[in-house]
Design a protein around this motif. Structure first.
Motif: not given
Length: 267
Positions: A11, A14, A36-39, A55, A57, A59
């Motif tokens: 986790t 990024t 991540t929340r920013q792939p 990956q 995505t 939250d």
């Protein structure tokens, strides 16, 4: 653990340390599920390691996000390493923070980490050997002005790591708590970095932190504290907190000046 045998959920993939961990793990032959929340920030590493880097995505503050991670881990064929690296920080006096700032820092740094770890334990316990790595901070052992809420979250994470390790002592799952010192990442505001420079504090590069974490995983350590004299200060604060109280009181005017006079946006 042999890094080439690791199947990892990571986790905070990024963040500054997160990206360095992804690179080190993939270079060593591990299979990595990056959360991540920013792939888009992973695009370069995905292109470099298309067969190893996966990956999702998500939250982690939400039940749906945590469920997505668990399902992706199952789809990967199970994992034997959970690396909890997600975290947020804010360099500010507590009276400068609103309820949302406080709640978000505690939710990301503590609550979501505990909830994801709980959800992942059945998968980890099904492996011949598994490891949970919690990325804390030197500020998980030393309460520092300007970081009261962050310290609270990392003190909690350190206690969780210790208790979970003892809870799992009769299983094949170990727990490693990692405590970096100041690190050059975007999580640290310009004000925080300026304060470190003014106080002569050492700042590590993310690649160095990742390298040390890789070594601790391979050695199956329980704890890893980075930096000197920070390791000494951790011990001193545990044995003689009054000495540290007096030293930090002398720094208060400098700390306050950097909080008030430097741009310090929320992280």
């Amino acid at each position: 653990m042999q890094l080439s045998d690791c199947r990892v959920v990571l986790t905070g993939a990024t963040g500054g340390i997160g990206l360095a961990l992804v690179e080190h793990l993939c270079a060593a032959g591990a299979q990595v599920l990056a959360v991540t929340r920013q792939p888009a920030a992973l695009a370069t590493l995905v292109a470099r390691y298309p067969l190893q880097l996966h990956q999702v995505t998500a939250d982690l503050r939400t039940s749906a996000g945590r469920h997505a991670v668990v399902e992706a881990a199952r789809h990967l064929g199970g994992v034997n390493l959970l690396l909890n690296g997600a975290g947020v920080n804010r360099f500010a006096l507590i009276e400068q923070l609103d309820d949302h700032d406080i709640a978000d820092m505690l939710t990301v740094n503590v609550i979501a980490t505990l909830q994801l770890t709980r959800a992942m334990l059945p998968i980890l316990r099904s492996q011949p050997h598994a490891l949970v790595v919690n990325v804390g901070s030197t500020y998980g052992s030393i309460g520092y002005p300007g970081y009261a809420v962050y310290c609270a979250s990392k003190f909690a994470l350190r206690g969780f790591s210790e208790a979970l390790r003892r809870e799992l002592a009769d299983t094949e799952v170990n727990v490693l708590y990692v405590a970096p010192r100041a690190t050059r990442t975007s999580m640290n505001s310009a004000a925080a970095m300026a304060l470190n420079k003014a106080l002569g504090a050492s700042v590590d590069e993310p690649q160095r932190v990742a390298h040390e974490v890789m070594g601790a995983i391979q050695k199956d350590l329980n704890e890893l504290y980075l930096g000197w004299p920070e390791k000494l200060f951790v011990r001193l604060n545990g044995l003689l907190p009054g000495v540290v109280d007096r030293a930090l009181r002398k720094q208060l005017p400098v700390i306050r000046s950097f909080i008030h006079t430097h741009e310090n946006p929320p992280q």
